[in-house]
Scaffold this active site. Structure first.
Site, mmCIF file in Angstrom:
data_model
loop_
_atom_site.group_PDB
_atom_site.id
_atom_site.type_symbol
_atom_site.label_atom_id
_atom_site.label_comp_id
_atom_site.label_asym_id
_atom_site.label_seq_id
_atom_site.Cartn_x
_atom_site.Cartn_y
_atom_site.Cartn_z
ATOM 1 N N CYS A 109 -9.074 4.750 -51.941
ATOM 2 C CA CYS A 109 -10.125 4.148 -52.759
ATOM 3 C C CYS A 109 -10.408 4.908 -54.046
ATOM 4 O O CYS A 109 -11.129 4.414 -54.912
ATOM 5 C CB CYS A 109 -11.405 3.997 -51.939
ATOM 6 S SG CYS A 109 -11.227 2.907 -50.506
ATOM 7 N N HIS A 247 -17.614 3.807 -56.651
ATOM 8 C CA HIS A 247 -16.804 3.031 -55.711
ATOM 9 C C HIS A 247 -17.733 2.254 -54.796
ATOM 10 O O HIS A 247 -18.684 2.807 -54.230
ATOM 11 C CB HIS A 247 -15.910 3.972 -54.910
ATOM 12 C CG HIS A 247 -15.279 3.341 -53.714
ATOM 13 N ND1 HIS A 247 -14.671 2.098 -53.746
ATOM 14 C CD2 HIS A 247 -15.174 3.774 -52.417
ATOM 15 C CE1 HIS A 247 -14.214 1.799 -52.542
ATOM 16 N NE2 HIS A 247 -14.508 2.790 -51.724
ATOM 17 N N ASN A 277 -15.940 -3.888 -49.732
ATOM 18 C CA ASN A 277 -15.203 -2.705 -50.195
ATOM 19 C C ASN A 277 -13.794 -3.134 -50.579
ATOM 20 O O ASN A 277 -12.938 -3.338 -49.717
ATOM 21 C CB ASN A 277 -15.170 -1.650 -49.094
ATOM 22 C CG ASN A 277 -14.465 -0.373 -49.513
ATOM 23 O OD1 ASN A 277 -13.752 -0.331 -50.516
ATOM 24 N ND2 ASN A 277 -14.627 0.676 -48.730
#
Length: 328
Positions: A109, A247, A277
């Protein structure tokens, strides 16, 4: 050097909390209270990591007023590649018709942040346009029976075009990793350590598995530390930031990072309630939406920050529009 184009691509398939609550036999409101997500986008048959990247890349190129022939280098950040070999960037390059080089970055990520720093450094030695894309389809790598990952993951792609200029838009950055936390989120089957086999696949070892407590504790600790280092490197105070785009992992993680780092909650941009996500794609998707909503203006100081499995992390402070450090 500055960001002159941006774009995103998300599947049209919307997966609501109600759908997952029924699937996992849990309460719909519990999902939102636990992670801040109301719905997410998952790919349909025929949609892939590369196809989303191509759509996002085209949008960014159009916004920048450039064509694929103008791009000297294509960087694709992903942890869910099109296939083990060759790199996903090869498929994207071919489909877009990019004239220059192409390579992948995998920092989970944190991939977009790693790619952004790499692209910034590359442009300093080769000042020609670069297309950077973050793209992931974690709905395809999560075990369908895994509630913990199932309620979190979303699919999507976001892209930016970086073009050379007289001013330096990056004021400070930080990248890092702590490899001792590889067990926080991993898919153990499919590489050289455990090649694919019928037995491994029957056991579901090709699916990603998360240790939520490890992720939470390390994400907050590492994100706060990288934010502070980058602010120091940039020579700015947290109060100087017009917007922070983290993020989009989990609202509890984001809120905890903001609290510990002294960030103004009103200046922290979130959109995970709609997309979940999306891993490497979350920051560029959020950037695209923040600009579209007028949350970023010419000359604003912006911080981008991410963390990922590994554990990895990265952050950057930039002045939107490429105003020079001296003018800052």
């Amino acid at each position: 050097m500055q960001i002159t184009g941006w774009g995103k691509a998300v599947p049209d398939r919307v997966v609501t909390n109600a759908e997952l609550a029924e699937k996992f036999d849990i309460d719909e409101e519990w999902i939102e209270s636990r992670c801040g997500i109301r719905e997410r986008r998952w790919v349909r048959d025929g949609e892939t990591t590369a196809s989303l990247a191509v759509d996002a890349g085209r949008a960014a190129l159009e916004h920048a007023g450039l064509t694929a022939d103008d791009i000297a280098h294509l960087v694709v950040a992903t942890a869910t590649p099109e296939q083990p070999s060759p790199a996903t960037s090869a498929f994207v390059q071919h489909e877009l018709g990019v004239a220059g080089s192409a390579h992948d970055v995998n920092a989970e990520c944190s991939g977009f942040m790693y790619g952004l720093v790499h692209a910034y450094a590359l442009m300093r030695v080769d000042p020609r346009p670069i297309l950077l894309i973050g793209t992931d389809t974690h709905s395809l790598t999560a075990n369908p029976e895994d509630r913990d990952l199932g309620i979190l993951v979303g699919d999507g792609a976001g892209a930016v075009v970086l073009t050379p200029g007289e001013s330096d838009w990056v004021l400070g950055w930080d990248l890092g990793a702590e490899g001792r936390w590889t067990s926080s989120l991993q898919a153990v089957c499919g590489g050289s350590r455990m090649p694919p086999s019928k037995e491994a696949i029957d056991e579901g070892l090709h699916y990603a598995k998360i240790n939520g407590n490890e992720i939470y504790l390390n994400a907050v600790r590492l994100s706060v530390a990288t934010a502070r280092r980058t602010l120091d490197n940039a020579g700015v105070e947290v109060e100087d930031l017009a917007l922070v785009i983290p993020h989009q992992a989990n609202i509890r993680i984001i809120n905890s990072i903001a609290s510990h780092a002294g960030l103004d909650p009103d200046r922290v941009f979130t959109n995970l309630e709609r997309y979940g996500n999306t891993a490497s794609a979350s920051i560029p998707i959020a950037l695209d939406e923040a600009v579209g909503e007028g949350r970023i203006q010419q000359g604003d100081l912006i911080m981008l920050m991410g963390f990922g499995a590994g554990m990895t992390w990265g952050s950057m402070v930039l002045r939107w529009g490429g105003e020079s450090k001296e003018a800052a």
